[in-house]
Write a protein that holds these residues in place. Structure first.
Motif, mmCIF file in Angstrom:
data_model
loop_
_atom_site.group_PDB
_atom_site.id
_atom_site.type_symbol
_atom_site.label_atom_id
_atom_site.label_comp_id
_atom_site.label_asym_id
_atom_site.label_seq_id
_atom_site.Cartn_x
_atom_site.Cartn_y
_atom_site.Cartn_z
ATOM 1 N N ALA A 113 0.837 -1.197 0.000
ATOM 2 C CA ALA A 113 0.000 0.000 0.000
ATOM 3 C C ALA A 113 0.873 1.248 0.000
ATOM 4 O O ALA A 113 2.060 1.188 0.348
ATOM 5 N N PRO A 114 0.317 2.394 -0.407
ATOM 6 C CA PRO A 114 1.075 3.648 -0.355
ATOM 7 C C PRO A 114 1.583 3.921 1.064
ATOM 8 O O PRO A 114 0.962 3.525 2.056
ATOM 9 N N LEU A 115 2.698 4.586 1.148
ATOM 10 C CA LEU A 115 3.317 4.882 2.430
ATOM 11 C C LEU A 115 2.389 5.730 3.295
ATOM 12 O O LEU A 115 1.855 6.736 2.848
ATOM 13 N N ASP A 116 2.191 5.316 4.526
ATOM 14 C CA ASP A 116 1.325 6.008 5.465
ATOM 15 C C ASP A 116 2.140 7.028 6.248
ATOM 16 O O ASP A 116 3.112 6.669 6.914
ATOM 17 N N THR A 117 1.755 8.298 6.175
ATOM 18 C CA THR A 117 2.551 9.349 6.794
ATOM 19 C C THR A 117 2.563 9.267 8.319
ATOM 20 O O THR A 117 3.562 9.611 8.956
ATOM 21 N N ILE A 118 1.470 8.823 8.915
ATOM 22 C CA ILE A 118 1.422 8.692 10.374
ATOM 23 C C ILE A 118 2.355 7.575 10.822
ATOM 24 O O ILE A 118 3.113 7.730 11.794
ATOM 25 N N GLU A 119 2.329 6.452 10.117
ATOM 26 C CA GLU A 119 3.235 5.349 10.449
ATOM 27 C C GLU A 119 4.689 5.758 10.252
ATOM 28 O O GLU A 119 5.567 5.368 11.032
ATOM 29 N N LEU A 120 4.944 6.551 9.213
ATOM 30 C CA LEU A 120 6.298 7.029 8.964
ATOM 31 C C LEU A 120 6.764 7.918 10.117
ATOM 32 O O LEU A 120 7.913 7.825 10.565
#
Length: 322
Positions: A40-47
């Motif tokens: 899936a596209p990179l999740d900014t919160i997880e990053l």
């Protein structure tokens, strides 16, 4: 405002992941990702969670697996759809077969001989380079890799343990002498003039598929010093990791304050044991891997994304590779 910046920063990472490849062509870039599972596209919160995790650590311990090297064009074994087990019926050689059977050794070395030029030519990708940068910055305390491809060493790592050995070295089972795999390639060529076969896709350990008929006349040299059997300096399936090496890794883990897993499902116990030890010590654990792992219940931070997309985006922006 802060959230908008995180979105922009993450977007830059995604954009530059595509545009900054060192590939000579778009076709080469596509082939490099041929063995990378979809994500899936990179999740900014997880990053951001991973950024906080790494920032808090002063002595980060990292374990890497085949998922770090898939972006260099080396397949893994287990990934759904693109791993070696999913695409073929091929299985890696067993330790006991190599030791007991001259035919098995002949078959292994013939296949390895054909696959070596391609396997040895792979280069570190952005994940390897990011981790090497962390080491230079003093962030990464120790790295343990389950891979045998030497890509961490090629990226400049010094504080590294190759848990399963390295396919770029050969060991004599008689006298214990270590030699470079590249030197053995020259000996193979001398012993087998004019012998050639087409590589049909290289496995994670450098092996390719050839039939018994194709390899029946391939000649395998012994140790130049004592004449004994030569073996890649790697831990074959069915073998065990050297106890001194395991003890050394546990000592480095005891010095760490957090653990990051990058590109490993942890299905092999030799690597998973360090997760068990870290969990028992209540160390914070983060995992970056496409697909489920054996340690989902231990993870404080979890990203299902490409290591080469995520790791360069961690640490201060001025020091990022993205």
């Amino acid at each position: 405002m802060r959230f908008l910046f995180k979105l922009r920063a993450a977007g830059e990472c995604r954009l530059l992941t595509v545009n900054s490849r060192n590939s000579s062509s778009a076709a080469e870039a596509v082939s490099t990702l041929a063995f990378v599972p979809a994500s899936a596209p990179l999740d900014t919160i997880e990053l951001e969670d991973l950024q906080d995790f790494v920032s808090r650590s002063k002595r980060l311990f990292v374990i890497t697996g085949a998922g770090v090297s898939t972006e260099s064009g080396i397949p893994d074994y287990r990934s759904e759809g693109v791993g070696l087990y999913a695409r073929t019926e091929r299985r890696p050689i067993q330790h006991t077969d190599f030791l007991k059977s001259a035919k098995a050794r002949q078959r292994y070395w013939a296949r390895n001989f054909v696959g070596w030029p391609q396997f040895s030519s792979h280069h570190p990708n952005r994940a390897h380079l990011a981790l090497s940068n962390w080491e230079r910055l003093g962030k990464l305390h120790w790295l343990v890799t389950q891979n045998v491809d030497a890509l961490h060493s090629k990226a400049g790592h010094q504080r590294v343990t190759e848990l399963h050995g390295c396919a770029h070295r050969v060991v004599c089972l008689g006298c214990g002498t270590l030699t470079a795999r590249s030197e053995l390639q020259h000996r193979f060529i001398s012993l087998n003039p004019g012998w050639s076969q087409e590589a049909g896709g290289v496995a994670p350990d450098g092996d390719v598929f050839l039939t018994d008929e194709q390899v029946q006349h391939f000649r395998v040299p012994g140790c130049e010093g004592c004449g004994a059997v030569l073996k890649p300096d790697v831990t074959f399936f069915g073998d065990t990791v050297d106890k001194d090496k395991v003890r050394h890794v546990h000592e480095r883990l005891a010095e760490a304050d957090a653990l990051l897993v990058a590109g490993s499902s942890l299905q092999v116990y030799s690597g998973y044991r360090f997760l068990l030890a870290a969990h028992e010590k209540k160390l914070p654990i983060a995992i970056v891997n496409i697909g489920l792992t054996r340690a989902e219940h231990m993870a404080w931070v979890r990203l299902s994304a490409r290591c080469g997309e995520v790791l360069p985006c961690i640490l201060p922006l001025s020091q990022r590779y993205c």
